[in-house]
Design a protein around this motif. Structure first.
Motif, PDB file in Angstrom:
ATOM      1  N   CYS A 178       0.831  -1.199   0.000  1.00  0.00           N
ATOM      2  CA  CYS A 178       0.000   0.000   0.000  1.00  0.00           C
ATOM      3  C   CYS A 178       0.864   1.246   0.000  1.00  0.00           C
ATOM      4  CB  CYS A 178      -0.963   0.007   1.182  1.00  0.00           C
ATOM      5  SG  CYS A 178      -0.208   0.531   2.723  1.00  0.00           S
TER       6      CYS A 178
ATOM      7  N   SER B 171       1.603   3.377   2.272  1.00  0.00           N
ATOM      8  CA  SER B 171       2.568   3.605   3.346  1.00  0.00           C
ATOM      9  C   SER B 171       3.830   2.747   3.138  1.00  0.00           C
ATOM     10  CB  SER B 171       1.944   3.387   4.722  1.00  0.00           C
ATOM     11  OG  SER B 171       1.621   2.042   4.915  1.00  0.00           O
TER      12      SER B 171
ATOM     13  N   HIS C  70       2.489  -5.233   6.144  1.00  0.00           N
ATOM     14  CA  HIS C  70       1.535  -5.162   7.255  1.00  0.00           C
ATOM     15  C   HIS C  70       0.128  -5.554   6.805  1.00  0.00           C
ATOM     16  CE1 HIS C  70       1.273  -1.269   5.272  1.00  0.00           C
ATOM     17  NE2 HIS C  70       0.012  -1.280   5.629  1.00  0.00           N
ATOM     18  N   GLU C  71      -0.033  -5.878   5.514  1.00  0.00           N
ATOM     19  CA  GLU C  71      -1.336  -6.337   5.029  1.00  0.00           C
ATOM     20  C   GLU C  71      -1.163  -7.807   4.686  1.00  0.00           C
ATOM     21  OE1 GLU C  71      -2.509  -3.883   1.729  1.00  0.00           O
ATOM     22  OE2 GLU C  71      -2.388  -2.044   2.896  1.00  0.00           O
TER      23      GLU C  71
ATOM     24  N   GLU D 255      -6.809  -5.828   6.088  1.00  0.00           N
ATOM     25  CA  GLU D 255      -6.185  -4.664   6.742  1.00  0.00           C
ATOM     26  C   GLU D 255      -6.659  -3.352   6.115  1.00  0.00           C
ATOM     27  OE1 GLU D 255      -3.519  -1.706   8.331  1.00  0.00           O
ATOM     28  OE2 GLU D 255      -3.746  -2.171   6.243  1.00  0.00           O
TER      29      GLU D 255
HETATM   30 ZN    ZN Z   1      -1.438  -0.541   4.264  1.00  0.00          ZN
END
Ligand code: ZN
Ligand code: ZN
Length: 382
Positions: free
Chosen positions: A49, A51, A74-75, A160
């Protein structure tokens, strides 16, 4: 190469961010011995993503340069490999969505159910902490949400960003019944926000973006109406543009100030100042504006309009209790389809290509990239 689940005690593959646009594969010892309430999960799919891209392209963590190489991601979805002795509602082999943030559970914010504001939050791939682009990942078991059979591991990784959208529409915007909603920015989070609005009964979902291609996708996906942002006039200030632009949107989409065609909710996922201004000009009296996109620290807003019309302006940061289960439920009931968003998939070995595709916002196939995914790591040792 096989892609079966690594075993405990194995050496595990990880992708490390060394510096700006520099990813390096590494092999290291995986985690062992989960605490009583912990789980060890083999991450399967990772979504990328904005970020991740920001960190990849700048090596900045917030305002600061990263100090040590670390693992992004983190996803993620995963398969449970080992459980602590006190974990009751999971079993080895369960397919789960991973919630990547661990609150302390003891501070005032955690105790009032706002763990996303925990001062001691440990979040995957933030603050230099290792993320989920690794063969095994240890986390509190209550952050593993079992996926029903009907949801694939690829879709599981998208819980997420979907959680952000669910939080924005439910807890923050408190979406009224039969609401008219405008979403600025038709990237992944914008599209997911539109999808949640639709799932929860929005009457009209208007997508605004600068890119026609993205809006074509949004219309095909869930938007009821789209608007390609109008060009600015020469010499026009941003404020003049925003007010004029709101007028154009109202007229072309027959939006009124009051009554059934008035706009109840504006969600900004673009983080562009002109979108924030335009959105505020568009809202009905007592309407709600939600800032999801993370952009400049300071912007100019029409504060008198906010006061006169009693607009509600709210922030939105990640997600809190109950949001992951709701996201999974909306997908499992078929109210949200995540599959169309997964435009590009790469094998673990091609993680660099996945980052490059996200950066270019286009694949080698020429297709617009919405969600780019990295597949499961290979098993290194029997
Ligand atoms: Zn993300
Ligand atoms: Zn806390």
């Amino acid at each position: 190469m096989t892609t079966s689940t690594p075993q405990l005690g194995d050496e595990i593959p990880v992708w490390k961010l060394m510096g700006v646009e520099e990813l390096q594969p590494e092999v290291r010892k995986g985690p062992t011995s989960p605490g009583p309430h912990e789980a060890i999960v083999a991450p399967q799919w990772n979504g990328l993503c904005g970020s991740d891209m920001h960190i990849y392209l700048t090596a900045l963590l917030g305002e600061e340069k990263m100090k040590e190489p670390f693992v992004l991601g983190h996803e993620a979805s995963g398969i449970v490999v080992q459980l602590g002795s006190a974990v009751k509602d999971l079993k080895v082999g369960d397919r789960v969505a991973i919630e990547p943030g661990e609150g302390c559970g003891r501070c005032g914010d955690c105790k009032k159910g706002a763990y996303n504001h925990c001062d001691d939050m440990k979040f995957a791939a933030a603050d230099g902490r290792d993320g989920t682009l690794q063969g095994l990942y240890k986390l509190p078991a209550d952050l593993c949400y079992k996926l029903p059979e009907s949801i694939s591991l690829e879709e599981g990784a998208l819980m997420e960003p979907l959680a952000v959208a669910v939080n924005a529409i439910t807890n923050i915007a408190k979406l009224p019944h039969s609401a008219n909603v405008v979403v600025f920015g038709a990237g992944p989070v914008g599209l997911l926000t539109m999808a949640v609005a639709k799932a929860l009964g929005a009457r009209r979902i208007i997508a605004v973006d600068v890119q026609k291609e993205r809006l074509d996708f949004a219309r095909e996906y869930v938007a009821t109406d789209v608007h390609v942002a109008s060009p600015t006039k020469e010499g026009e200030t941003r404020e003049e543009y925003s007010q004029r632009h709101a007028g154009i949107i109202r007229e072309s989409l027959e939006i009124t100030d009051r009554g059934i065609e008035a706009l109840d909710v504006v969600i900004d996922c673009s983080a562009a100042e002109v979108c924030m201004q335009t959105g505020l000009w568009l809202l009905r009296r007592k309407g709600t504006y939600v800032q999801v996109g993370c952009g400049p620290l300071y912007v100019k807003l029409p504060m008198r309009i906010i006061a006169d019309r009693e607009l509600v302006v709210k922030g939105c940061f990640r997600y809190g209790p109950g949001i992951y289960p709701m996201a999974i439920d909306l997908v499992s009931r078929g109210l949200i389809d995540l599959k169309p968003l997964i435009t590009h998939k790469f094998a673990w070995e091609d993680a660099v290509k996945a980052f490059e595709t996200t950066k270019a916002a286009k694949g080698e196939d020429g297709k617009m990239a919405i969600k780019v995914m990295i597949g499961p790591p290979p098993r290194l040792r029997e």
